[in-house]
Structure formats: C-alpha cells, structure tokens
Design an enzyme around this catalytic site. Structure first.
Site, PDB file in Angstrom:
ATOM      1  N   THR A 101      36.691  22.065  -8.986  1.00  0.00           N
ATOM      2  CA  THR A 101      37.017  23.069  -7.969  1.00  0.00           C
ATOM      3  C   THR A 101      36.068  22.821  -6.802  1.00  0.00           C
ATOM      4  O   THR A 101      34.940  23.322  -6.805  1.00  0.00           O
ATOM      5  CB  THR A 101      36.843  24.499  -8.520  1.00  0.00           C
ATOM      6  OG1 THR A 101      35.734  24.520  -9.415  1.00  0.00           O
ATOM      7  CG2 THR A 101      38.058  24.963  -9.267  1.00  0.00           C
ATOM      8  N   LYS A 116      31.862  34.623 -15.965  1.00  0.00           N
ATOM      9  CA  LYS A 116      31.359  33.268 -15.690  1.00  0.00           C
ATOM     10  C   LYS A 116      30.494  33.249 -14.425  1.00  0.00           C
ATOM     11  O   LYS A 116      29.382  32.704 -14.405  1.00  0.00           O
ATOM     12  CB  LYS A 116      32.561  32.317 -15.536  1.00  0.00           C
ATOM     13  CG  LYS A 116      32.232  30.967 -14.954  1.00  0.00           C
ATOM     14  CD  LYS A 116      31.463  30.117 -15.932  1.00  0.00           C
ATOM     15  CE  LYS A 116      30.857  28.913 -15.245  1.00  0.00           C
ATOM     16  NZ  LYS A 116      30.089  28.089 -16.153  1.00  0.00           N
ATOM     17  N   ARG A 148       8.905  41.614 -22.781  1.00  0.00           N
ATOM     18  CA  ARG A 148      10.152  41.791 -22.026  1.00  0.00           C
ATOM     19  C   ARG A 148      10.149  41.071 -20.677  1.00  0.00           C
ATOM     20  O   ARG A 148      10.901  41.409 -19.779  1.00  0.00           O
ATOM     21  CB  ARG A 148      10.428  43.299 -21.817  1.00  0.00           C
ATOM     22  CG  ARG A 148      10.989  43.982 -23.063  1.00  0.00           C
ATOM     23  CD  ARG A 148      11.062  45.472 -22.941  1.00  0.00           C
ATOM     24  NE  ARG A 148       9.752  46.077 -22.789  1.00  0.00           N
ATOM     25  CZ  ARG A 148       8.879  46.242 -23.787  1.00  0.00           C
ATOM     26  NH1 ARG A 148       9.182  45.851 -25.000  1.00  0.00           N
ATOM     27  NH2 ARG A 148       7.702  46.792 -23.566  1.00  0.00           N
ATOM     28  N   CYS A 171      27.022  24.437  -9.733  1.00  0.00           N
ATOM     29  CA  CYS A 171      27.297  25.781 -10.250  1.00  0.00           C
ATOM     30  C   CYS A 171      26.365  26.854  -9.692  1.00  0.00           C
ATOM     31  O   CYS A 171      26.812  27.785  -9.025  1.00  0.00           O
ATOM     32  CB  CYS A 171      27.178  25.769 -11.769  1.00  0.00           C
ATOM     33  SG  CYS A 171      28.127  24.436 -12.504  1.00  0.00           S
ATOM     34  N   ARG A 193      24.973  16.144  -7.294  1.00  0.00           N
ATOM     35  CA  ARG A 193      25.664  17.147  -6.481  1.00  0.00           C
ATOM     36  C   ARG A 193      24.728  18.272  -6.030  1.00  0.00           C
ATOM     37  O   ARG A 193      24.027  18.854  -6.832  1.00  0.00           O
ATOM     38  CB  ARG A 193      26.858  17.727  -7.256  1.00  0.00           C
ATOM     39  CG  ARG A 193      28.002  16.724  -7.381  1.00  0.00           C
ATOM     40  CD  ARG A 193      29.144  17.288  -8.173  1.00  0.00           C
ATOM     41  NE  ARG A 193      28.771  17.544  -9.557  1.00  0.00           N
ATOM     42  CZ  ARG A 193      29.575  18.102 -10.453  1.00  0.00           C
ATOM     43  NH1 ARG A 193      30.786  18.482 -10.092  1.00  0.00           N
ATOM     44  NH2 ARG A 193      29.180  18.297 -11.688  1.00  0.00           N
TER      45      ARG A 193
HETATM   46  N1  SAJ Z   1      16.155  25.335 -11.873  1.00  0.00           N
HETATM   47  C1  SAJ Z   1      14.956  25.792 -11.364  1.00  0.00           C
HETATM   48  N2  SAJ Z   1      14.145  26.559 -12.157  1.00  0.00           N
HETATM   49  C2  SAJ Z   1      14.481  26.872 -13.438  1.00  0.00           C
HETATM   50  C3  SAJ Z   1      15.721  26.414 -13.955  1.00  0.00           C
HETATM   51  C4  SAJ Z   1      16.532  25.641 -13.148  1.00  0.00           C
HETATM   52  O1  SAJ Z   1      14.595  25.539 -10.201  1.00  0.00           O
HETATM   53  O2  SAJ Z   1      13.701  27.540 -14.113  1.00  0.00           O
HETATM   54  C5  SAJ Z   1      17.029  24.499 -11.034  1.00  0.00           C
HETATM   55  C6  SAJ Z   1      17.344  23.137 -11.641  1.00  0.00           C
HETATM   56  O3  SAJ Z   1      16.325  22.217 -11.371  1.00  0.00           O
HETATM   57  C7  SAJ Z   1      18.661  22.794 -10.968  1.00  0.00           C
HETATM   58  C8  SAJ Z   1      19.327  24.158 -10.798  1.00  0.00           C
HETATM   59  O4  SAJ Z   1      18.298  25.132 -10.953  1.00  0.00           O
HETATM   60  O5  SAJ Z   1      18.452  22.236  -9.677  1.00  0.00           O
HETATM   61  C9  SAJ Z   1      20.430  24.440 -11.799  1.00  0.00           C
HETATM   62  O6  SAJ Z   1      20.077  23.905 -13.074  1.00  0.00           O
HETATM   63  P1  SAJ Z   1      20.295  24.692 -14.439  1.00  0.00           P
HETATM   64  O7  SAJ Z   1      19.723  23.849 -15.493  1.00  0.00           O
HETATM   65  O8  SAJ Z   1      19.810  26.085 -14.327  1.00  0.00           O
HETATM   66  O9  SAJ Z   1      21.874  24.854 -14.543  1.00  0.00           O
HETATM   67  P2  SAJ Z   1      23.124  23.849 -14.434  1.00  0.00           P
HETATM   68  O10 SAJ Z   1      23.672  23.940 -13.048  1.00  0.00           O
HETATM   69  O11 SAJ Z   1      22.832  22.508 -14.958  1.00  0.00           O
HETATM   70  O12 SAJ Z   1      24.144  24.577 -15.445  1.00  0.00           O
HETATM   71  C10 SAJ Z   1      24.475  25.947 -15.227  1.00  0.00           C
HETATM   72  C11 SAJ Z   1      24.296  26.715 -16.546  1.00  0.00           C
HETATM   73  N3  SAJ Z   1      24.405  28.149 -16.307  1.00  0.00           N
HETATM   74  C12 SAJ Z   1      23.461  29.025 -16.762  1.00  0.00           C
HETATM   75  O13 SAJ Z   1      22.456  28.663 -17.338  1.00  0.00           O
HETATM   76  C13 SAJ Z   1      23.733  30.463 -16.535  1.00  0.00           C
HETATM   77  C14 SAJ Z   1      25.341  26.243 -17.549  1.00  0.00           C
HETATM   78  O14 SAJ Z   1      25.265  27.023 -18.726  1.00  0.00           O
HETATM   79  C15 SAJ Z   1      26.747  26.359 -16.944  1.00  0.00           C
HETATM   80  O15 SAJ Z   1      27.726  25.875 -17.841  1.00  0.00           O
HETATM   81  C16 SAJ Z   1      26.783  25.491 -15.696  1.00  0.00           C
HETATM   82  O16 SAJ Z   1      25.814  26.001 -14.775  1.00  0.00           O
HETATM   83  C17 SAJ Z   1      28.164  25.572 -15.079  1.00  0.00           C
HETATM   84  O17 SAJ Z   1      28.908  24.581 -15.196  1.00  0.00           O
HETATM   85  O18 SAJ Z   1      28.545  26.639 -14.562  1.00  0.00           O
END
Ligand code: SAJ
Length: 405
Positions: A80, A198, A238, A252, A319
C-alpha cells in the site's frame, strides 16, 4: 486451496508458513522476475529462518505463478504505497488485486485483505468493487499482520492475530486457516475494528518512541545520560520506555499514524506532535555531527562517513530510513561534499557515494555516524578504528570520542 496474492515481505513468509503446515497454497505475484526467482529455488530477501521455511514449503508442494487461481480463499498481501505529501495510503494495488480476484473467484469465496490499510479502506474502496461486480456472495475479511522484520518467522508462529469479518462465522473459518500455523490467540471482530486496531498498534509504538526521543533532547540540554535515565526508570514495574534513536523508519511506524491525523485532524494533536518529534531526529543527529566536527576542527565533509542505510538493525529494508532522511538534510548543510555511506546489509546501490566494504568505507574518514546498530558493529566500536563516533543508537559504549544522542 489458498491463493496468496503478493509475495513481498509479508505475503511470501505467510504463504510459506501456511504451505509448510499442510495448507494447499499457490503464491501469485504480477512480478515475473520475482516468481522466476522463487521457482528457481531462491528467496527474494534476507530474513532469519526464511530459507529453511522456503525449503519446507517447497517440499510441501507450494507453487508460484503470475496467475490468479480459482479457489475458495484469497489472501491479498500487496503493498500500500504511501503518498508523502498527502500523508495517505494509495490503495491502488489492493483495489487492482481485489478486482482481479473478483473476476476469477467462485461463488461464496472468501477475500482476505492482509495489506495494511487505513481505517475505512474496505468500506471506501473494496466494498464498492463487490457491488459494481454484483459479487455480494464474496465474503470480505481483513486480517492485518503484526510480524516484525528481523524476527518474522518466529513472530508468524507465535504472535496473536486479529481477524475482522462481516460475518463472524466466516471470521472463525479464516481463523482456522491461520490456526494451521499460528500458536497465538486469534481475536475475531468486525472489519472496521480490525483496520483501526492495526493502525493503533503502530501509533502506540510511534508515540512511545517519540517520548524517548524527546527525553533524549531534554537530557542533552540538562547534561544527563538519557540511556542511564531510561535504564533506571524502566526498573519501575509499570514503566517501559523505548530507545531514543536517529529517527523512525520503515513502511509502518512513521506512516500508519498519519492515517489517524489525516482522518481526525482536529483531534489527533498528540499523535501529530509525536510524528513531528520522530521526524526531527535525523536533523538532530546531523547537528550533533556538525558540532563534533567543529569541536575537532574538521571542516572537510569528505572525512565524514555514514554507517548504516537500513531503517533498523540486521534487515535489508531501506524504506523511509533515517539515513535517507539525514542525507536529504545534508544536501543543504554539506552541499558539494560527498559523504561516504556503507551498509553491509545493502548490496545494491541506493545512494551516490555508497561503498561496499568496511575497508573502503573507513579509508580517509575521521568521523563515523553510526546510524544503524547492525550486529557487525554493535558493542564493537573498535570496528571503526580510533575515529570520532556519532552514536545515536547507543551501540558504541562510552569513550572520549563517542558522541551519543
Ligand atoms: N525504533 C526506535 N526506538 C525503539 C524501537 C524502534 O527508534 O525503541 C525505530 C527503529 O529503529 C525503526 C523504527 O523505529 O527505525 C520502526 O522499527 P520497529 O522495530 O519498531 O518496527 P517495524 O516497522 O519493523 O515493525 C512494526 C511493528 N509494529 C509494532 O511493533 C507495533 C510490527 O509488529 C508490525 O507488523 C510492522 O510495524 C508493520 O508491518 O506494521
């Protein structure tokens, strides 16, 4: 038989997982090259455990083709794309896939949309297709995925899932298909709730990361170590603060929350601010880099290199990556100078001046901006020699020449 439409980051592992757990699966993708690669026995991206899963699915008889199949269940898992200006998803691929499904699906078939869609997409864009085609017999379902790149295979097996359906009985039937491999709990609900859930999950993560990023800025001004503050605060039963970093990438977390801001602009103020905070981080890291250069009397941008192009560690996906965002800002600040970029996970050329070995990368550098904490360097600052390290991911430990967020 299940026909999985779209064999990308989500569709491929899902199809493989179902096939290796006894479901008859055909995977369909319009990209001929991708289908040829799979049929030649190769996977199309790197992911822990994917090759083994692929081998098991091949053994179980999975097929890959460009053609849509005549079968009882379709799972649409196409991209998407996101319009950065409009801050909206473009459902064109979902719509095109659903149209083709409707042209081949037998009476009473079930059409499951797995692609991430903004709330109300099914009502706005998919339901009208059924009406136009006179296919009220087709059962609509939304089954958003939750797996995380880097740990997809494990999470496919163990995560809880959501199934949104118009008819609860259809929802339960689809839940059974996923239960062929999914060991988590499967919640059956309606389609709008599934769509919203989601987006809410990814928004939750975005605002929590924004909180830690804001804390990092506050602690910098206050002269405190944000990592130590968070480490100790997280001892509270907590409190569970995430890690600040150089920005938020991927398809995402920086994208989905905008659906809520776009649809509820008067109300979603907190979410908008969180997204802006996350988006400010690459520029913030750049400023830290410029300050460190000044402190060390370095004026030549060619002495600065960026390690890491992907949006997070140990994946090959670039991405919306913070590095790409930072390179955009660098154009303005370091114009005319080429900054070297290296990422061991990215073999293809994505940006100008990208090199393909650590040796070539480090040659002539005095400053390294460690934008991604790949396992190759995490906890191993010596991998960069005795250079000045800008370390927004906090993976290089303490040191005189290490600049944290
Ligand atoms: N990030 C931080 N600090 C953190 C955690 C992540 O800066 O403490 C950054 C990462 O480096 C990255 C971005 O956030 O640049 C996103 O990474 P991520 O590992 O949090 O998530 P994604 O995008 O790889 O996957 C997310 C997940 N969603 C959640 O955890 C709520 C995954 O479960 C979903 O399936 C996915 O999006 C999706 O396809 O929607």
């Amino acid at each position: 038989m299940v026909n999985v439409i779209g064999l990308g980051y989500i569709g491929l592992p899902t199809a493989l997982m179902m096939a290796s757990h006894g479901v008859e699966v055909v995977g369909t993708d319009y990209n001929k090259e991708l289908v040829d690669t799979l049929n030649a026995g190769h996977t199309t991206f790197k992911e822990e455990g994917l090759d083994e899963l692929f081998a098991a699915a091949l053994k179980a008889g999975i097929k890959f083709t460009n053609e849509y199949q005549v079968c009882d269940t379709y799972i649409v898992s196409v991209p998407t794309p996101y319009d950065k200006l409009d801050k909206k998803i473009d459902p064109c691929y979902v719509v095109a896939a659903c149209k083709t499904v409707l042209s081949v699906a037998p009476k009473g078939a079930t059409l499951v949309i797995e692609s991430t869609i903004s709330p109300n997409t099914v009502d706005r864009f998919v339901r009208p297709l059924l009406e136009e085609a006179g296919r009220g017999d087709v059962n609509l379902v939304h089954a958003p995925e939750r797996i995380i790149p880097g740990n997809m295979v494990y999470e496919l097996l163990h995560n809880n899932r959501t199934i949104g359906a118009d008819d609860p009985e259809v929802g339960e039937a689809v839940a059974k298909v996923y239960a062929s491999f999914c060991q988590g709990e499967i919640s059956v609900t309606d389609i709008r709730t599934a769509e919203m859930t989601k987006v809410v999950e990814n928004t939750y993560r975005a605002v929590n990361i924004a909180f830690s990023n804001e804390l990092a800025k506050i602690c910098r001004i206050g002269g405190m170590d944000v990592a130590e503050v968070i480490r100790i605060a997280n001892k509270h039963p907590r409190v569970s603060i995430l890690n600040p970093g150089p920005g938020v990438g991927g398809h995402c977390i920086p994208v989905d929350p905008w659906f809520l801001v776009g649809d509820y602009p008067e109300t979603a103020n907190f979410i908008r601010l969180a997204l802006q905070t996350n988006a400010s981080m690459p520029e913030y890291v750049l400023q830290r880099t410029l300050d460190a250069m000044k402190e060390h009397g370095i004026t030549d941008a060619a002495k600065v290199g960026i390690y890491g192009l992907t949006y997070k560690e140990d994946v090959d996906d670039v991405r919306e990556s913070p590095t790409l965002q930072m390179l955009d800002s660098m154009e303005e600040h370091l114009c005319g100078h080429a900054v070297k970029v290296y990422d061991p996970w990215v073999e293809r050329d994505v940006v100008p001046n990208q090199v393909h070995s650590m040796e070539e990368f480090l040659d002539g550098l005095e400053v390294v901006v460690v934008m991604v904490g790949h396992s190759q360097v995490k906890g191993r600052p010596e991998a960069f020699g005795n250079r000045i390290l800008i370390d927004p991911r906090n993976v290089c430990g303490d040191g005189e020449k290490v600049y944290k967020l």
